[in-house]
Design an enzyme around this catalytic site. Structure first.
Site, PDB file in Angstrom:
ATOM      1  N   ASP B 389      49.711  16.773  18.649  1.00 42.15           N
ATOM      2  CA  ASP B 389      50.231  16.200  17.412  1.00 42.15           C
ATOM      3  C   ASP B 389      51.036  14.933  17.717  1.00 42.15           C
ATOM      4  O   ASP B 389      51.916  14.953  18.589  1.00 42.15           O
ATOM      5  CB  ASP B 389      51.130  17.255  16.759  1.00 42.15           C
ATOM      6  CG  ASP B 389      51.615  16.829  15.383  1.00 42.15           C
ATOM      7  OD1 ASP B 389      50.777  16.683  14.477  1.00 42.15           O
ATOM      8  OD2 ASP B 389      52.847  16.622  15.228  1.00 42.15           O
ATOM      9  N   GLU B 418      45.922  13.162  18.604  1.00 44.04           N
ATOM     10  CA  GLU B 418      46.018  12.929  17.158  1.00 44.04           C
ATOM     11  C   GLU B 418      46.962  11.749  16.936  1.00 44.04           C
ATOM     12  O   GLU B 418      48.101  11.916  16.510  1.00 44.04           O
ATOM     13  CB  GLU B 418      46.544  14.161  16.417  1.00 44.04           C
ATOM     14  CG  GLU B 418      46.474  14.006  14.885  1.00 44.04           C
ATOM     15  CD  GLU B 418      47.834  13.881  14.219  1.00 44.04           C
ATOM     16  OE1 GLU B 418      48.862  13.860  14.920  1.00 44.04           O
ATOM     17  OE2 GLU B 418      47.869  13.804  12.983  1.00 44.04           O
TER      18      GLU B 418
END
Lengths: 657, 657
Positions: B389, B418
């Site tokens: 993330d 990401e």
């Protein structure tokens, strides 16, 4: 605070674990820094790099540079120009090498101020107080770090506690203070130090005029001499050239001597080809007696200098079978089982009168030193420019060594690479140190070819190290496009060479006298001076010569012409027309050419207005510096019309109304 | 022979003075060799380089490579593919790193033979005899150099003195002998050893299916559990995905907990956002009790594996204010004068429920080790794929260290970055070791955008290290283009993702159930599962799900889909249509898409025939693997028509007639 553990993070992370800035894609950079980028003295070099960090903190980048050997480094803060790219400039104030690198760090104080400005609108008084306290801490740290910031810092500390603390904290004055005294921590330095070399100006801006001295004879005499050549200097000067270049002036071999039109059997009175250097009278350090003496040649150089003309010599490393080297240094040649040496070739050309040197021979060190000695010899005589014949048939490392050695002792010496060969080879010679290079211009005729080639030269990595020199003809090339003898075509091809490229040359007097007779089906001059003495009417004057003189005058007067990489194509609504801008500071030149030398062509040309500092609808003047005509133009799109029988080009200076 | 003088040529020329070969522009090469090029196991890597010399001698180039750590180097002779570029291939037979470099030398024996063949036509008997003698000398030298060539060499020596010596010397048999036993002298080695890394196949070919486990609840229960998730595995398998990815499964903080639709004040029963990791129940190594136990999670992984599905976890390095780290390692956070830590942001998003770690803190070594420990922990549980993330808000050098350390111990572990941010940052994370990266595909809708983006990804330096993963939606992005809820649009965007890129994923069940309600004016799902538990009709089936299953089946069956860099655009005469080829060996796939999801479109598509091994006019079959329709096409230009309400694409395999 927990005690620091004994965990050891392996290299290269043990030192840079807290450094968060990344620096990449630094330019200019030639082959990862293996070679310097080329510029000229006084030029401003633009340095760029991608500099960024994780997260959303602000990054500062610093360009660090110095002249090689200087004790101190200078620093200049870089500007963000978008997409994480930073840019800064420095000026090459002296000739020679410069070193530079880049440092980047997270500017926490700037980050704080920018966020503070945004927070004012949130109207959260408690948060603003916390932010003011953070700002005060930063200013304290600045005062601790920079002795000379102390007094100033004190004022800011008071200001950030006063009634208008919020306004003070957001002020541009505080921004300047922050910029002046950066709190630099955990900085990242780019891993390499890169180089730029500043050559003398002539390396980047030159107009060459080449001719065979043996064809300089005055009426009534057979073989031209340096004294005859002296008489031609005012003519060269009148046309506005800077450099006079001679093919080899050394004794010519007799063995396998070439005759008229490259025939294999020369008659007894034929003079041979000057590229078959060396005879019983000497080699590369000697002068063909028919041309005169060394004293004559020195006098010629002196006379040229008086007219501000430089003399360029040919450096053609090859030997006629009669060259003294063949007997003295047989180990430098590759002997065959039948006791001969295979003659030189540059396919499809065969040089039956020339032996190549073997760059793999075991005595290569002595050979290198001897070859460099030839250059040293002529440099001492006063020569500072060499056109090197077929450098691509000699070893690359030899050139790298030889050119760098010469540069150390004689940084003013310029080498032009005559390599008409495959792209990678031409490029590598430029990387190895040649200051200028012959190009494919000679065969780029159509609009799309010319635009593509200019983009390849000026907008690819080539721009940093390959300095093009455009020749519409040479003594080896009589291009098909001018074999018509059509004067507007000669004017056009001349104009393109002289204005697209800051360095160009012509082979005269063939070019300006519109000589065009060719060996049928070939791009070779018929009755080429390479194989015989020719006689010319040196007093003849024509329109082309007049154009040459005027264009050269404007090249000298307009700095925009002193560079090639400032080329910028302009869209023009006609496939037979081409337009381009050259801008340097306030000097803005627009060239328009009609590539159809037989018909009038007209079109709308579109000028990129930001490049000339105008806005849409604004009026300005385009002043044709050749015809002295002036037109008032408005905005980007304007009409041009060119009749090749009048002139196939406009050379406009863009002027304010 | 003259005695060798005492002249010493300065380095680096003292060793390479006789070496005439230049090697440049070796590819693949990432940032000058700072990072490895990425490939997958079993793949053939194509290595290229510019290899050339001065003059006109023939050059031979050799690719030298080995698996890192292997004792011996392998060599393969490179092929000239034009313009001084050479190419060779080697296969990555095992996972891990490979090293390679290139060597070049002048092949005098080949040069001799090629010249000999040309000379035959000159009919100069004396010259041919000299040349035969030179050839004999070379063969003698081969015999001296290679013991195993001796017998063979003897035959050639006899042959080159026999009646048909000329034919023998020019023969391809002698050519083979020369190639087999090269006389290599003064070779140049490329100055660097470069690296290629072979990842496991899943790194290069994967179909991700993501969902929130808490929304997996069976009817009648509130909060989904891992046991509920087990029941959904056959559904994921039925659609043909390879990877099941879960957002964080750890305890969720209570301080500043987010409510429904990202509201700042959560009600007492609201579950919070899983990205606010950490509570009194634990941190990143713990499991949210509502989801089940560690044993349940292990069972889920096992059940998935039984269906050949891998489970991917989220690695979101950030802490709720309740995370145990905050008390245990306060030194890892940046404290403000008011005793708080500034919450995390990824503008324009604000994460009021999350504290960022400070990567500049002095205890960074312990922090790095602890963070890597989280990964180690889950790897030991059985996880081999992590979606990371916002990696761009953590330091680049941390990732470089962490990913390389994990790779040493667990080369099978795959990381997906990401980072939806600026290009240089996304690129650098890929260089630092991420195996796959989220992309801008989500916002590339028009034909020109899609073609440009595919070219950027597959035909720029990115191709070597940035492995795109295409997502038509994610739990953070509900793109405007599918906010219509129009099924053909969903089918189209799915098809593009799954066939342009070898790696892709969808966020379900939102995607396949055509969920499209958005926060007005934003690309965010209304009632997003990030902030609440949702309940879905997991038994629903629709056309899109059927298409997904069929496309995934063909992705697996056709090797051409296992790669992304084999993408090749095909010209199609309609601005609403796009066509592209993917070829791998004999497997030739042609995709055609109608980008207008509302109207039928048709056009002529032009297939580059050399790419599919056909000639103009030749008949072949395009077989739609989804509809099983077959069309006979002729030559390059053929007609296609696509009705989006039937299917907005063709997935053709090109077959022989």
């Amino acid at each position: 605070m927990k005690k620091k553990s004994s965990v050891v993070i392996s290299k290269p992370f043990d030192k840079i674990g807290q450094s968060r800035v990344i620096i990449e894609n630094v330019s200019p950079q030639v082959e990862g820094g293996l070679y310097p980028a080329k510029r000229v003295i006084d030029e401003w070099v633009g340095i760029e790099a991608d500099v960024f960090t994780d997260g959303h903190d602000e990054v500062s980048a610093v360009l660090v540079y110095r002249a090689a050997g200087a004790r101190n480094w200078s620093e200049v803060s870089m500007k963000h120009i978008g997409n994480d790219r930073f840019q800064a400039f420095f000026q090459l104030e002296r000739q020679g090498y410069y070193e530079f690198t880049i440092r980047g760090f997270i500017n926490h104080v700037s980050t704080w101020q920018h966020a503070f400005r945004k927070r004012i609108h949130d109207n959260d008084q408690r948060e603003l107080l916390v932010q003011l306290q953070i700002g005060l801490d930063y200013i304290q740290r600045i005062a601790t770090k920079y002795a000379k910031a102390k007094t100033h810092a004190k004022k800011w500390i008071t200001a950030l506690q006063g009634d208008d603390a919020v306004q003070q904290a957001a002020s541009t004055e505080l921004e300047q203070f922050i910029q002046q005294f950066p709190l630099e921590e955990f900085a990242t330095s780019f891993e390499k130090t890169l180089q730029v070399v500043a050559h003398r100006k002539r390396a980047g801006f030159s107009a060459w005029y080449s001719f065979f001295p043996r064809s300089a004879a005055q009426p009534g005499s057979d073989h031209g001499t340096f004294k005859d050549c002296e008489l031609l200097l005012p003519r060269v000067k009148e046309m506005g050239f800077d450099i006079v270049y001679f093919p080899p002036i050394h004794p010519i071999g007799e063995a396998f001597r070439k005759g008229k039109n490259n025939s294999l059997n020369a008659g007894p009175d034929e003079p041979g080809c000057p590229y078959a250097t060396g005879s019983k009278d000497g080699g590369h350090k000697d002068i063909l007696s028919e041309l005169g003496t060394l004293a004559d040649f020195k006098r010629f150089i002196k006379k040229a200098a008086e007219l501000d003309l430089e003399v360029a010599m040919d450096f053609a490393i090859q030997c006629s079978p009669d060259h003294p080297y063949v007997k003295k240094y047989p180990q430098w040649f590759k002997w065959r089982p039948d006791g001969t040496v295979q003659y030189a070739e540059n396919p499809p050309k065969k040089y039956q009168d020339v032996l190549p040197l073997d760059f793999e021979n075991e005595d290569w060190e002595n050979m290198w030193v001897e070859l460099k000695g030839i250059l040293d010899y002529w440099i001492n005589i006063g020569i500072k420019i060499f056109r090197v014949d077929n450098p691509h048939t000699k070893s690359f490392v030899f050139w790298q060594w030889c050119l760098s050695e010469i540069e150390k002792e004689h940084p003013d010496v310029i080498f032009l690479s005559e390599a008409f060969t495959r792209p990678r080879i031409m490029e590598n010679l430029a990387k190895k140190g040649f200051h200028q290079s012959y190009t494919y211009y000679t065969w780029r005729n159509s609009k799309s070819e010319l635009i593509q080639y200019m983009q390849d030269l000026t907008q690819s990595p080539l721009r940093e190290y390959f300095r093009p020199n455009f020749w519409p003809n040479t003594h080896d090339i009589n291009p098909y496009i001018t074999q018509s003898g059509h004067e507007p075509q000669f004017i056009l091809r001349y104009f393109l060479a002289a204005t697209l490229s800051s360095n160009y040359g012509v082979f005269g007097p063939c070019y300006e006298l519109l000589e065009h007779a060719a060996i049928p089906g070939k791009e070779e001059y018929l009755d080429s001076e390479k194989y015989e003495v020719r006689h010319w009417d040196w007093n003849h004057r024509n329109k082309l010569m007049h154009v040459i003189a005027m264009v050269n005058k404007q090249r000298n007067a307009n700095t925009a012409f002193h560079f090639t990489n400032n080329y910028q194509n302009c869209f023009i609504e006609n496939d037979q027309m081409m337009a381009w801008l050259k801008v340097y500071g306030d000097n803005k030149i627009l060239c328009v050419a009609n590539l159809d030398a037989y018909n009038k062509q007209s079109a709308a040309v579109h000028i990129p207005l930001d490049a000339i500092g105008k806005y849409e609808g604004q009026a300005y003047v385009v002043h044709d510096l050749i015809t002295d005509e002036k037109y008032t133009w408005y905005g980007s799109k304007n009409y041009v019309e060119l009749d090749p029988y009048r002139l196939p080009f406009h050379l406009f200076r863009i002027e304010d109304i």
